[in-house]
Design a protein around this motif. Structure first.
Motif, mmCIF file in Angstrom:
data_model
loop_
_atom_site.group_PDB
_atom_site.id
_atom_site.type_symbol
_atom_site.label_atom_id
_atom_site.label_comp_id
_atom_site.label_asym_id
_atom_site.label_seq_id
_atom_site.Cartn_x
_atom_site.Cartn_y
_atom_site.Cartn_z
ATOM 1 N N GLN A 22 39.915 52.232 39.012
ATOM 2 C CA GLN A 22 40.408 50.894 39.335
ATOM 3 C C GLN A 22 39.222 50.078 39.843
ATOM 4 O O GLN A 22 38.757 50.267 40.953
ATOM 5 N N TYR A 23 38.752 49.156 39.016
ATOM 6 C CA TYR A 23 37.528 48.422 39.351
ATOM 7 C C TYR A 23 37.765 47.385 40.450
ATOM 8 O O TYR A 23 38.700 46.596 40.394
ATOM 9 N N TRP A 24 36.883 47.407 41.420
ATOM 10 C CA TRP A 24 36.737 46.353 42.429
ATOM 11 C C TRP A 24 35.578 45.496 41.933
ATOM 12 O O TRP A 24 34.459 45.980 41.773
ATOM 13 N N VAL A 25 35.838 44.212 41.684
ATOM 14 C CA VAL A 25 34.872 43.341 41.032
ATOM 15 C C VAL A 25 34.504 42.180 41.947
ATOM 16 O O VAL A 25 35.380 41.520 42.511
ATOM 17 N N LEU A 26 33.212 41.935 42.088
ATOM 18 C CA LEU A 26 32.725 40.721 42.737
ATOM 19 C C LEU A 26 32.642 39.632 41.671
ATOM 20 O O LEU A 26 32.135 39.871 40.574
ATOM 21 N N HIS A 27 33.124 38.425 41.987
ATOM 22 C CA HIS A 27 33.259 37.426 40.932
ATOM 23 C C HIS A 27 33.135 36.024 41.506
ATOM 24 O O HIS A 27 33.169 35.811 42.723
ATOM 25 N N ASP A 28 33.006 35.045 40.596
ATOM 26 C CA ASP A 28 32.986 33.642 41.011
ATOM 27 C C ASP A 28 34.220 32.939 40.468
ATOM 28 O O ASP A 28 35.039 33.537 39.757
ATOM 29 N N ASP A 29 34.368 31.660 40.797
ATOM 30 C CA ASP A 29 35.608 30.971 40.421
ATOM 31 C C ASP A 29 35.482 30.188 39.118
ATOM 32 O O ASP A 29 36.349 29.388 38.792
ATOM 33 N N LEU A 30 34.442 30.465 38.325
ATOM 34 C CA LEU A 30 34.367 29.883 36.997
ATOM 35 C C LEU A 30 35.139 30.724 35.975
ATOM 36 O O LEU A 30 35.348 30.298 34.853
ATOM 37 N N ILE A 31 35.570 31.912 36.380
ATOM 38 C CA ILE A 31 36.352 32.736 35.459
ATOM 39 C C ILE A 31 37.817 32.300 35.484
ATOM 40 O O ILE A 31 38.318 31.800 36.497
ATOM 41 N N ASP A 32 38.493 32.496 34.353
ATOM 42 C CA ASP A 32 39.926 32.249 34.246
ATOM 43 C C ASP A 32 40.610 33.612 34.160
ATOM 44 O O ASP A 32 40.451 34.337 33.168
ATOM 45 N N VAL A 33 41.342 33.957 35.194
ATOM 46 C CA VAL A 33 41.860 35.314 35.349
ATOM 47 C C VAL A 33 43.205 35.448 34.645
ATOM 48 O O VAL A 33 44.162 34.736 34.957
ATOM 49 N N LEU A 34 43.281 36.383 33.704
ATOM 50 C CA LEU A 34 44.508 36.635 32.963
ATOM 51 C C LEU A 34 45.323 37.770 33.568
ATOM 52 O O LEU A 34 46.539 37.833 33.360
ATOM 53 N N ALA A 35 44.663 38.662 34.295
ATOM 54 C CA ALA A 35 45.364 39.776 34.935
ATOM 55 C C ALA A 35 44.564 40.245 36.139
ATOM 56 O O ALA A 35 43.331 40.131 36.160
ATOM 57 N N THR A 36 45.274 40.757 37.124
ATOM 58 C CA THR A 36 44.648 41.246 38.352
ATOM 59 C C THR A 36 45.102 42.672 38.637
ATOM 60 O O THR A 36 46.037 43.191 38.036
ATOM 61 N N THR A 37 44.429 43.293 39.584
ATOM 62 C CA THR A 37 44.878 44.557 40.150
ATOM 63 C C THR A 37 44.627 44.504 41.654
ATOM 64 O O THR A 37 43.681 43.844 42.107
ATOM 65 N N THR A 38 45.476 45.155 42.412
ATOM 66 C CA THR A 38 45.382 45.088 43.869
ATOM 67 C C THR A 38 44.989 46.441 44.432
ATOM 68 O O THR A 38 45.648 47.458 44.176
ATOM 69 N N HIS A 39 43.916 46.446 45.213
ATOM 70 C CA HIS A 39 43.483 47.656 45.913
ATOM 71 C C HIS A 39 44.213 47.711 47.258
ATOM 72 O O HIS A 39 44.038 46.818 48.097
ATOM 73 N N PRO A 40 45.019 48.740 47.473
ATOM 74 C CA PRO A 40 45.771 48.809 48.724
ATOM 75 C C PRO A 40 44.900 49.254 49.885
ATOM 76 O O PRO A 40 43.753 49.681 49.699
ATOM 77 N N VAL A 41 45.429 49.125 51.061
ATOM 78 C CA VAL A 41 44.769 49.632 52.261
ATOM 79 C C VAL A 41 45.141 51.102 52.428
ATOM 80 O O VAL A 41 46.327 51.446 52.449
ATOM 81 N N ARG A 42 44.146 51.966 52.527
ATOM 82 C CA ARG A 42 44.385 53.386 52.755
ATOM 83 C C ARG A 42 43.628 53.811 54.009
ATOM 84 O O ARG A 42 42.576 53.250 54.336
ATOM 85 N N PRO A 43 44.133 54.811 54.715
ATOM 86 C CA PRO A 43 43.549 55.162 56.008
ATOM 87 C C PRO A 43 42.068 55.536 55.950
ATOM 88 O O PRO A 43 41.339 55.323 56.927
#
Length: 233
Positions: free
Chosen positions: A154-175
Motif C-alpha cells: 500500500q503506497y504512501w505517496v508524497l505529492h503536489d496539488d497539480l495532480i487530479d486524483v481519481l482514487a485514494t487509499t487510506t493508511h490507518p493508525v496502528r499502534p
C-alpha cells in the motif's frame, strides 16, 4: 499509435514480465511498439518526437540530465506518459526534474506488526481498499469501476496539488507506527504537463496485482487516455 515501452531498474518489480502483460492489449489496438531497456532513449529527440505514448516500468535507477530533459520536452509537446507502482512513482529518486514531472513520489509502504513479520516481501503486504473519488467516478479511466480491495504493498505517496486524483487509499493508525491520524494517499492520478497527459497507478507490485481486473482496467484505459491520439473506451 507509436508506443515506447521503457523498462528496467530493480528486478523485484519484474519489469520485463510486467510490461509483457500489456503488449497484447497494445497490439490489439494496432499500436506500433518499441521496447527499450534503458532511459537513454529519452535523449533521442527523433524517437521522442514521433512517440505518442511512453509506458515506463523502471524502479529506482538513475537518469542523466539529457535524458530527463528529453522526457520532459516530449511530454510537454504531447507525448503521453504512464506506468504503475515503483516503475513510475519510484523512478530516478535523485532527479528533482523527474519528480516534478510525475507529481508524486513513493515514500513508504507500511508493513505488518513487527512480531508478525517473517523477513520477506509479504511483510509489506496489507489488505486495503482503493476508493474512487468523485472525479474518478466520472473520469474515462475509472468510470464504471467500483471501489476495490487488494492485499499487496500500500503506497504512501508524497505529492503536489497539480495532480487530479481519481482514487485514494487510506493508511490507518496502528499502534506500532509513529503517525497519529489516518493518512489519505493518492492511488491513481492524472496530470496535465504542457500538451501531454500523465497517468499513474500505484498498485502493481507483482504480476498477480497487475492481473487484478480493476487494476488492469485502470492501466489499460490510462494508456489510451494518456496517448497523444487516443482516448479511453
Amino acid at each position: 499509435m507509436k508506443v515506447l515501452v521503457v523498462r528496467g531498474g530493480w528486478e523485484g518489480h519484474r519489469p520485463v514480465e510486467a510490461t509483457e502483460l500489456f503488449l497484447p492489449f497494445l497490439a490489439d489496438r494496432g499500436c506500433e511498439v518499441r521496447i527499450s531497456d534503458s532511459a537513454a532513449i529519452y535523449g533521442d529527440a527523433s524517437v521522442m518526437a514521433e512517440t505518442d505514448l511512453i509506458v515506463q516500468c523502471v524502479s529506482m535507477g538513475t537518469i542523466e540530465p539529457g535524458e530527463i530533459a528529453g522526457l520532459r520536452a516530449a511530454v510537454a509537446a504531447g507525448t503521453g506518459f504512464t506506468g504503475w507502482h515503483g516503475g513510475i512513482a519510484d523512478s530516478f529518486r535523485a532527479s528533482s526534474d523527474y519528480l516534478q514531472l510525475v507529481g508524486g513520489q513513493f515514500a513508504s509502504h507500511p508493513g505488518k506488526e513487527p512480531g508478525a513479520c517473517g523477513g520477506d516481501e509479504t511483510d509489506n503486504f496489507l489488505p486495503y481498499e482503493v476508493t474512487l473519488t468523485a472525479l474518478g467516478r466520472e473520469h474515462p479511466i475509472t468510470a464504471g469501476l467500483g471501489d476495490f480491495e487488494l492485499t499487496t504493498e500500500q503506497y504512501w505517496v508524497l505529492h503536489d496539488d497539480l495532480i487530479d486524483v481519481l482514487a485514494t487509499t487510506t493508511h490507518p493508525v496502528r499502534p506500532w507506527h509513529p503517525w497519529h491520524r489516518p493518512i489519505v494517499s493518492p492511488a491513481v492520478w492524472t496530470r496535465q504537463w504542457g500538451a501531454g497527459r500523465i497517468v499513474v497507478s500505484t498498485p502493481g507490485h507483482s504480476l498477480d496485482v497487475l492481473r487484478n481486473p480493476s487494476v488492469r482496467t485502470v492501466i489499460e484505459r490510462g494508456m489510451l487516455w494518456a496517448a497523444r491520439t487516443g482516448s479511453a473506451s
